[in-house]
Design an enzyme around this catalytic site. Structure first.
Site, mmCIF file in Angstrom:
data_model
loop_
_atom_site.group_PDB
_atom_site.id
_atom_site.type_symbol
_atom_site.label_atom_id
_atom_site.label_comp_id
_atom_site.label_asym_id
_atom_site.label_seq_id
_atom_site.Cartn_x
_atom_site.Cartn_y
_atom_site.Cartn_z
ATOM 1 N N HIS A 54 0.806 -1.341 -0.043
ATOM 2 C CA HIS A 54 0.092 -0.040 -0.080
ATOM 3 C C HIS A 54 0.796 1.268 0.159
ATOM 4 C CE1 HIS A 54 -4.078 -1.960 1.768
ATOM 5 N NE2 HIS A 54 -3.514 -2.766 0.836
ATOM 6 N N GLU A 56 1.080 3.762 2.077
ATOM 7 C CA GLU A 56 1.501 4.005 3.238
ATOM 8 C C GLU A 56 2.870 3.435 3.613
ATOM 9 O OE1 GLU A 56 -2.598 5.267 3.524
ATOM 10 O OE2 GLU A 56 -1.559 3.617 2.601
ATOM 11 N N CYS A 84 -5.927 2.175 6.025
ATOM 12 C CA CYS A 84 -6.683 1.161 6.211
ATOM 13 C C CYS A 84 -6.201 0.310 7.692
ATOM 14 C CB CYS A 84 -6.327 0.002 4.903
ATOM 15 S SG CYS A 84 -4.745 -0.691 5.052
ATOM 16 N N CYS A 87 -2.075 -0.312 7.360
ATOM 17 C CA CYS A 87 -1.400 0.940 7.224
ATOM 18 C C CYS A 87 -1.379 1.395 8.442
ATOM 19 C CB CYS A 87 -2.063 1.769 6.000
ATOM 20 S SG CYS A 87 -1.569 0.872 4.431
#
Length: 157
Positions: A54, A56, A84, A87
């Site tokens: 992801h 991040e 999320c 993250c």
């Protein structure tokens, strides 16, 4: 334009570039120390076949590499979407001083990135989770923890 909005626009720009290059979904992130971007990341789930890639997480890895540290205490996270659960966990482990986000989790759900299952699972008892989870080998694993607690040359974090 405020400093914060400038860095958020940089995160959004990175997310758009990654999306347009088919790296992954429409998400971007920058890590800022002072007035300098020290880490960048876009979602790379598709291009790397890595569900943890992801924006991040990618930005945190980049910042830690660039700063030669595993903690980002004096940094800020600018992410194009509310993190999320995965993250958010990674961000907390990195220990930045502030998180800024643009789109929220409902905005993400509206385009097919719905994390509600994970949020629900976190609050569900182990025996009732959708993916079965079992504890085995705890006695042996506790020995490793005991060794860690006695280790004299460890770096605590």
């Amino acid at each position: 334009m405020s400093r914060e909005l400038y860095f958020m626009q940089e995160a959004i720009k990175i997310g758009i570039e990654g999306m347009n290059n088919n790296a992954g979904g429409p998400f971007g992130c920058v890590i800022v120390q002072g007035d300098t971007i020290v880490g960048k990341g876009c979602n790379k789930v598709i291009s790397t076949n890595d569900p943890t890639a992801h924006a991040e997480v990618s930005a945190i890895r980049d910042a830690c590499k660039n700063l030669n540290t595993f903690q980002l205490n004096d940094c800020e996270v600018y992410t194009s979407c509310e993190p999320c659960p995965m993250c958010l966990g990674a961000i907390y482990w990195a220990r930045p001083k502030k998180i800024y986000y643009a789109n929220n989790r409902q905005d993400a759900a509206n385009i097919g990135f719905d994390d509600s299952l994970i949020y629900d699972e976190i609050n569900t008892s182990l025996e009732n989770r959708k993916i079965p989870i079992s504890c085995i080998g705890r006695e042996d694993a506790l020995k490793m923890f005991d060794e860690w607690s006695k280790k004299q040359d460890k770096t605590e974090y």
